[in-house]
Motif scaffolding. Structure first.
Motif, mmCIF file in Angstrom:
data_model
loop_
_atom_site.group_PDB
_atom_site.id
_atom_site.type_symbol
_atom_site.label_atom_id
_atom_site.label_comp_id
_atom_site.label_asym_id
_atom_site.label_seq_id
_atom_site.Cartn_x
_atom_site.Cartn_y
_atom_site.Cartn_z
ATOM 1 N N TRP A 338 0.849 -1.210 0.000
ATOM 2 C CA TRP A 338 0.000 0.000 0.000
ATOM 3 C C TRP A 338 0.881 1.257 0.000
ATOM 4 O O TRP A 338 1.846 1.356 0.753
ATOM 5 C CB TRP A 338 -0.898 -0.020 1.242
ATOM 6 N N LYS A 339 0.524 2.197 -0.870
ATOM 7 C CA LYS A 339 1.280 3.458 -0.959
ATOM 8 C C LYS A 339 0.354 4.614 -0.650
ATOM 9 O O LYS A 339 -0.829 4.563 -1.013
ATOM 10 C CB LYS A 339 1.817 3.643 -2.375
ATOM 11 N N ILE A 349 3.910 0.424 2.628
ATOM 12 C CA ILE A 349 4.089 -0.772 3.463
ATOM 13 C C ILE A 349 4.891 -1.782 2.632
ATOM 14 O O ILE A 349 4.433 -2.227 1.580
ATOM 15 C CB ILE A 349 2.731 -1.384 3.885
ATOM 16 N N ASP A 350 6.077 -2.105 3.130
ATOM 17 C CA ASP A 350 6.945 -3.062 2.443
ATOM 18 C C ASP A 350 6.211 -4.401 2.330
ATOM 19 O O ASP A 350 5.823 -4.982 3.347
ATOM 20 C CB ASP A 350 8.236 -3.198 3.275
ATOM 21 N N PRO A 351 5.990 -4.889 1.111
ATOM 22 C CA PRO A 351 5.219 -6.133 0.963
ATOM 23 C C PRO A 351 5.914 -7.338 1.599
ATOM 24 O O PRO A 351 5.254 -8.303 1.983
ATOM 25 C CB PRO A 351 5.081 -6.312 -0.555
ATOM 26 N N ASP A 352 7.235 -7.299 1.746
ATOM 27 C CA ASP A 352 7.956 -8.448 2.312
ATOM 28 C C ASP A 352 7.931 -8.474 3.831
ATOM 29 O O ASP A 352 7.962 -9.538 4.442
ATOM 30 C CB ASP A 352 9.427 -8.425 1.866
ATOM 31 N N LYS A 384 14.057 1.930 4.546
ATOM 32 C CA LYS A 384 13.475 0.679 5.056
ATOM 33 C C LYS A 384 14.017 0.453 6.456
ATOM 34 O O LYS A 384 15.111 0.913 6.778
ATOM 35 C CB LYS A 384 13.929 -0.501 4.190
ATOM 36 N N ASP A 385 13.312 -0.297 7.266
ATOM 37 C CA ASP A 385 13.803 -0.607 8.604
ATOM 38 C C ASP A 385 15.184 -1.264 8.490
ATOM 39 O O ASP A 385 15.296 -2.390 7.987
ATOM 40 C CB ASP A 385 12.819 -1.551 9.296
ATOM 41 N N PRO A 386 16.256 -0.584 8.947
ATOM 42 C CA PRO A 386 17.597 -1.161 8.765
ATOM 43 C C PRO A 386 17.768 -2.513 9.470
ATOM 44 O O PRO A 386 18.483 -3.379 8.966
ATOM 45 C CB PRO A 386 18.533 -0.115 9.376
ATOM 46 N N TRP A 387 17.112 -2.678 10.602
ATOM 47 C CA TRP A 387 17.231 -3.967 11.319
ATOM 48 C C TRP A 387 16.767 -5.114 10.422
ATOM 49 O O TRP A 387 17.375 -6.184 10.399
ATOM 50 C CB TRP A 387 16.404 -3.933 12.617
#
Ligand code: PHB
Length: 394
Positions: A338-339, A349-352, A384-387
């Motif tokens: 979703w963008k 929302i990152d699809p992965d 993206k969330d670096p973790w």
């Protein structure tokens, strides 16, 4: 087409047009913190949700949204679990949203999975959280997202020694780990570290320890809201500015709605974050104007309000796409990828990973007119969330 067929086709078309669309009432269970010392955080969320519904109801017509609002009272996983259970089994909500505190989100994860009940996380920011249930999607942020680039920035800005002081739970541990990794890999030194209690913290002894270590800067995460203000006051009272010790951190420590309560101590504080109330974009100007019209000229929506606002946009999206009939798996499929154009800038929302991708802004607290503001001085696009980049999903 024969004339008989034409009549049948026309009748079929007419039937489509006159058939009234069944209006569904979608129940949205909101779990947030509305009482206790952190009540201002849930209040920001609640105000955002109410305003979003008021201004966007027609987007999902003829369907309607009914908010079932529940107070989790603060970081209280047992309360959160009980409330989530009730919302799912007794109130029969169609989707969950909210959650300020990480431990509460973690307590809800097994219930969401079991019931195939999506939770749109509007705040809780520990990286691991979204991995705990396939029915979690996050529209807020992670502490890694802000604190990792903060560590890189600090070194670029010439800072070489930093003392870290974080609240002793998930998001604090993440902020400390993310900052330390980026800063030390760039060549910086950690002059010392403390972890401070989540409940009823007295910040003075921790700030004194930081002062005694004599670093160039203190990197801090404490939960936004009144805790951030209390930390800032203690930082001022310990004479850190006079000792030439700077304060840096994720934007939680200078959240917009608390700036008016912090005196002049935050002047010059540099933070990394995804939202400033003075972010310059048409979407944000519109959001800020709507907020002030609804809640008064001095009301300021901070990042907690924006998380809830965008969370409602995500919920409206899945309602519209499913024509009012929500299915857990279909909802999650719709949230993935979703963008949206948020008041903070473009988000996805990152699809992965079901986690948010967004800009991070480097900001400095300055005077704007009579008030303090987080002035953006740089942008790191679409982080993206670096973790999750370092620990990819298996
Ligand atoms: C969290 O508990 O995840 C949390 C709470 C307040 C913040 C950030 C994260 O400002």
């Amino acid at each position: 087409m024969t004339s008989k067929l034409k009549i049948i086709a026309a009748a079929a078309l007419a039937a489509v047009f006159v058939q009234p669309v069944a209006a569904d009432n979608v129940k949205v269970g909101i779990i947030t913190t509305l009482s206790g010392p952190n009540a201002s955080l849930g209040q920001q969320m609640d105000q955002a949700i109410k305003l979003y519904n008021k201004l966007h109801a027609r987007d999902i017509a003829p369907h309607t949204v009914e908010i079932v609002l529940r107070d989790d009272t603060g970081p209280a996983p047992d309360v959160a679990r009980r409330i989530a259970q009730e919302l799912i089994t007794r109130d029969r909500v169609n989707i969950l949203g909210g959650v300020v505190f990480t431990p509460n989100a973690h307590a809800i994860a097994p219930l969401a999975t079991e019931a195939k009940m999506p939770l749109v996380i509007m705040n809780a920011g520990t990286s691991v959280t979204t991995t705990l249930s396939p029915y979690f999607a996050r529209v807020s942020f992670t502490l890694w997202q802000s604190s990792f680039p903060m560590g890189q920035w600090a070194h670029q800005a010439g800072i070489r020694s930093v003392f870290t002081a974080v609240t002793d739970y998930g998001p604090g541990h993440d902020a400390e780990a993310a900052f330390t990794k980026a800063f030390t890999e760039a060549g910086g030194k950690i002059a010392g570290s403390v972890r401070m209690p989540l409940a009823n913290p007295d910040f003075v002894p921790f700030i004194q320890r930081a002062k005694d270590a004599n670093p160039e800067a203190v990197f801090t995460f404490v939960p936004a809201g009144r805790q951030a203000t209390a930390f800032m006051k203690a930082f001022g009272e310990r004479g850190m500015r006079e000792a030439n010790i700077r304060l840096i951190g994720p934007g939680d420590i200078v959240t917009d709605e608390e700036l008016p309560n912090m005196g002049d101590v935050p002047l010059g504080v540099v933070t990394m974050h995804h939202y400033s109330s003075v972010h310059d974009s048409p979407t944000n100007r519109e959001f800020q104007a709507a907020w002030k019209k609804e809640y008064g000229p001095n009301a300021v929506p901070g990042f907690m309000a924006v998380g809830a606002w965008d969370g409602m946009a995500a919920i409206y999206h899945v309602i519209k796409q499913q024509n009012g009939k929500l299915d857990g798996d279909r909802t999650m499929a719709l949230l993935k990828g979703w963008k949206h154009e948020s008041p903070r800038g473009p988000i996805m929302i990152d699809p992965d990973t079901r986690d948010i991708v967004q800009n991070e802004y480097i900001r400095r607290v300055e005077k704007l007119g009579n008030a303090l503001a987080n002035i953006e001085i740089g942008t790191i696009p679409q982080v993206k969330d670096p973790w999750k980049v370092f620990n990819p999903p298996k």
